[in-house]
Design a protein around this motif. Structure first.
Motif, PDB file in Angstrom:
ATOM      1  N   ASP A  11       0.848  -1.399   0.062  1.00 29.21           N
ATOM      2  CA  ASP A  11      -0.046  -0.021  -0.059  1.00 29.21           C
ATOM      3  C   ASP A  11       1.009   1.280   0.040  1.00 29.21           C
ATOM      4  O   ASP A  11       0.336   2.575   0.552  1.00 29.21           O
ATOM      5  N   ASN A  12       2.143   1.365  -0.407  1.00 29.16           N
ATOM      6  CA  ASN A  12       2.938   2.296  -0.434  1.00 29.16           C
ATOM      7  C   ASN A  12       2.916   3.158  -1.689  1.00 29.16           C
ATOM      8  O   ASN A  12       2.507   2.533  -2.779  1.00 29.16           O
ATOM      9  N   TYR A  13       3.010   4.517  -1.885  1.00 25.45           N
ATOM     10  CA  TYR A  13       3.498   5.366  -2.832  1.00 25.45           C
ATOM     11  C   TYR A  13       4.766   5.850  -3.155  1.00 25.45           C
ATOM     12  O   TYR A  13       5.247   6.147  -2.111  1.00 25.45           O
ATOM     13  N   MET A  14       5.092   5.715  -4.288  1.00 26.98           N
ATOM     14  CA  MET A  14       6.676   6.271  -4.512  1.00 26.98           C
ATOM     15  C   MET A  14       6.343   7.145  -5.813  1.00 26.98           C
ATOM     16  O   MET A  14       5.154   6.881  -6.620  1.00 26.98           O
ATOM     17  N   TYR A  15       7.017   8.304  -5.710  1.00 24.45           N
ATOM     18  CA  TYR A  15       6.430   9.126  -6.714  1.00 24.45           C
ATOM     19  C   TYR A  15       7.720   9.738  -7.536  1.00 24.45           C
ATOM     20  O   TYR A  15       8.812   9.734  -7.097  1.00 24.45           O
ATOM     21  N   LEU A  16       7.462  10.087  -8.878  1.00 27.01           N
ATOM     22  CA  LEU A  16       8.209  10.442  -9.736  1.00 27.01           C
ATOM     23  C   LEU A  16       7.946  11.951 -10.242  1.00 27.01           C
ATOM     24  O   LEU A  16       6.797  11.836 -10.969  1.00 27.01           O
ATOM     25  N   ILE A  17       8.720  12.898  -9.998  1.00 25.74           N
ATOM     26  CA  ILE A  17       8.203  14.108 -10.588  1.00 25.74           C
ATOM     27  C   ILE A  17       9.169  14.602 -11.476  1.00 25.74           C
ATOM     28  O   ILE A  17      10.549  14.620 -11.577  1.00 25.74           O
ATOM     29  N   ILE A  18       8.531  14.814 -12.837  1.00 27.26           N
ATOM     30  CA  ILE A  18       9.291  15.188 -14.001  1.00 27.26           C
ATOM     31  C   ILE A  18       9.019  16.724 -14.337  1.00 27.26           C
ATOM     32  O   ILE A  18       7.930  17.174 -14.750  1.00 27.26           O
ATOM     33  N   GLU A  19      10.030  17.643 -14.803  1.00 25.79           N
ATOM     34  CA  GLU A  19      10.089  18.882 -15.228  1.00 25.79           C
ATOM     35  C   GLU A  19       9.695  18.380 -16.900  1.00 25.79           C
ATOM     36  O   GLU A  19      10.794  17.941 -17.507  1.00 25.79           O
ATOM     37  N   THR A  22      12.587  20.138 -19.645  1.00 27.96           N
ATOM     38  CA  THR A  22      14.071  19.498 -19.445  1.00 27.96           C
ATOM     39  C   THR A  22      14.080  17.908 -19.219  1.00 27.96           C
ATOM     40  O   THR A  22      15.283  17.498 -19.423  1.00 27.96           O
ATOM     41  N   LYS A  23      13.047  17.466 -18.913  1.00 23.85           N
ATOM     42  CA  LYS A  23      13.079  16.060 -18.420  1.00 23.85           C
ATOM     43  C   LYS A  23      13.967  15.614 -17.331  1.00 23.85           C
ATOM     44  O   LYS A  23      14.037  14.535 -16.773  1.00 23.85           O
ATOM     45  N   GLU A  24      14.263  16.637 -16.374  1.00 29.80           N
ATOM     46  CA  GLU A  24      14.942  16.498 -15.034  1.00 29.80           C
ATOM     47  C   GLU A  24      13.838  16.351 -14.281  1.00 29.80           C
ATOM     48  O   GLU A  24      12.578  16.527 -14.116  1.00 29.80           O
ATOM     49  N   ALA A  25      14.377  15.091 -13.291  1.00 26.60           N
ATOM     50  CA  ALA A  25      13.318  14.360 -12.698  1.00 26.60           C
ATOM     51  C   ALA A  25      13.931  14.193 -11.117  1.00 26.60           C
ATOM     52  O   ALA A  25      15.029  14.011 -11.158  1.00 26.60           O
ATOM     53  N   PHE A  26      12.884  13.988 -10.249  1.00 22.44           N
ATOM     54  CA  PHE A  26      13.385  13.542  -8.995  1.00 22.44           C
ATOM     55  C   PHE A  26      12.297  12.519  -8.323  1.00 22.44           C
ATOM     56  O   PHE A  26      11.130  12.719  -8.938  1.00 22.44           O
ATOM     57  N   ALA A  27      12.840  11.683  -7.505  1.00 21.67           N
ATOM     58  CA  ALA A  27      11.915  10.816  -7.009  1.00 21.67           C
ATOM     59  C   ALA A  27      11.515  11.002  -5.511  1.00 21.67           C
ATOM     60  O   ALA A  27      12.459  11.602  -4.727  1.00 21.67           O
ATOM     61  N   VAL A  50      16.750  11.821  -5.197  1.00 22.88           N
ATOM     62  CA  VAL A  50      15.753  11.174  -4.416  1.00 22.88           C
ATOM     63  C   VAL A  50      15.486  11.928  -3.283  1.00 22.88           C
ATOM     64  O   VAL A  50      16.365  12.056  -2.521  1.00 22.88           O
ATOM     65  N   LEU A  51      14.222  12.266  -3.012  1.00 21.49           N
ATOM     66  CA  LEU A  51      13.945  12.749  -1.579  1.00 21.49           C
ATOM     67  C   LEU A  51      13.312  11.849  -0.860  1.00 21.49           C
ATOM     68  O   LEU A  51      12.224  11.350  -1.158  1.00 21.49           O
ATOM     69  N   THR A  52      13.918  11.498   0.289  1.00 20.39           N
ATOM     70  CA  THR A  52      13.269  10.333   1.319  1.00 20.39           C
ATOM     71  C   THR A  52      12.683  11.157   2.317  1.00 20.39           C
ATOM     72  O   THR A  52      13.247  12.054   3.062  1.00 20.39           O
ATOM     73  N   THR A  53      11.238  10.949   2.709  1.00 23.88           N
ATOM     74  CA  THR A  53      10.579  11.680   3.812  1.00 23.88           C
ATOM     75  C   THR A  53      11.023  10.831   5.193  1.00 23.88           C
ATOM     76  O   THR A  53      11.072  11.814   6.010  1.00 23.88           O
ATOM     77  N   ASP A  72      25.697   9.732  -9.855  1.00 15.27           N
ATOM     78  CA  ASP A  72      25.775  11.114  -9.594  1.00 15.27           C
ATOM     79  C   ASP A  72      24.403  11.245  -8.599  1.00 15.27           C
ATOM     80  O   ASP A  72      24.124  12.675  -8.363  1.00 15.27           O
ATOM     81  N   LEU A  73      23.444  10.414  -8.469  1.00 16.62           N
ATOM     82  CA  LEU A  73      22.325  10.549  -7.829  1.00 16.62           C
ATOM     83  C   LEU A  73      22.368  11.290  -6.307  1.00 16.62           C
ATOM     84  O   LEU A  73      23.277  10.777  -5.584  1.00 16.62           O
ATOM     85  N   HIS A  74      21.627  12.361  -6.111  1.00 19.23           N
ATOM     86  CA  HIS A  74      21.586  12.891  -4.584  1.00 19.23           C
ATOM     87  C   HIS A  74      20.799  12.227  -3.935  1.00 19.23           C
ATOM     88  O   HIS A  74      19.479  12.101  -4.442  1.00 19.23           O
ATOM     89  N   ILE A  75      20.935  11.626  -2.948  1.00 17.99           N
ATOM     90  CA  ILE A  75      19.815  11.313  -1.867  1.00 17.99           C
ATOM     91  C   ILE A  75      19.443  11.987  -0.656  1.00 17.99           C
ATOM     92  O   ILE A  75      20.426  12.248   0.098  1.00 17.99           O
ATOM     93  N   TYR A  76      18.515  12.781  -0.813  1.00 20.38           N
ATOM     94  CA  TYR A  76      18.220  13.867   0.067  1.00 20.38           C
ATOM     95  C   TYR A  76      17.400  12.998   1.436  1.00 20.38           C
ATOM     96  O   TYR A  76      16.381  12.258   0.993  1.00 20.38           O
TER      97      TYR A  76
END
Ligand SMILES: [Zn+2]
Length: 282
Positions: A11-19, A22-27, A50-53, A72-76
């Motif tokens: 029952d989890n949600y993961m999200y991908l947000i795309i500009e 430019t196709k720049e994206a973060f999850a 990736v933004l982690t709650t 090169d992925l940033h994990i925030y």
């Protein structure tokens, strides 16, 4: 901006947000790396971060695999317990992905390092979005594993409750039907609760997500956002909003337990397998 709602685990949600330009994206909350990579590829997106709650495994267990796949992925995130964390966030910190802005809103209580993310796009008329993790759910709020009623009160009334009312709410789990069943117990005469519950049940039957809702909607049916309503005060027997919050959460914890029993043997077995790799459910 485009928000891809991705259902994962049970029952989890993961999200991908795309500009879109430019196709720049973060999850947000990359719990299943493989599934995220598949969608990133399909969308032709350039995954930057990736933004982690919060640190619970059902919100971050894909992080290490993603770092391997995208060096090169940033994990925030705001908690050192988050797997693969590369960039630690503080309250009100802002991030930018192309024309998309993120303001990090510290909302401790479910866990002591929980961060929510308020997102909007430059020059875009669309409503802003809030990725609220396990702090604010559609029709409910997260359990107080590492925090207090005072903190959740502050989270829901000040930190998140003062955002623009058209803000779309994308939360961490599909708990809407069970949250609204509890809301109906709290306010049996609230027509908005009845309407939303009927709507959510229909979505549930068709296996369609109930996210996003809006902040404005939540104020109408979410008891944790209605602490000063007479019916909610009456249900809890309290007047002080922090006390109302405390009693509501306690009642909800018990309501969930009662609602979950009895679990058929085969389902209990499957759940026990799941819980080995996952934290206690909220
Ligand atoms: Zn959690």
């Amino acid at each position: 901006m485009k928000v891809k709602v991705i259902s994962v685990l049970d029952d989890n949600y993961m999200y991908l947000i795309i500009e879109e330009e430019t196709k720049e994206a973060f999850a947000v909350d990359a719990s299943v790396a493989k599934k995220l990579i598949e969608i990133v590829r399909k969308e032709g997106a350039n995954l930057k971060a990736v933004l982690t709650t919060h640190h619970h495994l059902d919100h971050c267990r894909g992080n290490p695999d993603l770092t391997q796949r995208f060096p090169d992925l940033h994990i925030y995130g705001a908690d050192d317990r988050i797997g693969g964390l590369t960039h630690k966030l503080v309250h009100n910190q802002e991030l930018k992905f192309g024309g998309i802005n993120v303001r990090c809103l510290f909302t401790p209580c479910h866990t002591s390092g929980h961060m929510s993310f308020f997102v909007w796009e430059d020059g875009c008329a669309d409503a802003p979005a809030l990725f609220s993790g396990d702090t604010l759910f559609v029709g409910g709020c997260g359990r107080f594993f590492e925090g207090t009623a005072e903190q959740m009160y502050k989270n829901l009334t000040e930190t998140l409750g003062t955002l623009p009312s058209d803000t779309k709410i994308f939360c961490g789990h599909e708990y809407t039907v069970r949250n609204l069943k509890f809301a109906l117990k709290v306010e049996p005469d609230n027509e908005r609760v009845k309407e939303k519950l009927a709507w959510a049940k229909a979505r549930d039957e068709d296996d369609i997500p109930t996210v996003p809702s809006s902040l404005e909607e939540e104020f109408h049916y979410n008891p944790f956002m209605r602490l000063k309503e007479e019916a909610v005060q009456k249900f809890t027997g309290k007047m002080d909003p922090v006390e109302v919050m405390r009693v509501l959460r306690k009642e909800k914890d018990n309501f969930k337990k009662k609602e979950q029993l009895p679990i058929p043997a085969i389902l209990a077995f499957q759940l026990s397998l799941l819980s080995e790799s996952r934290p206690a459910k909220k």
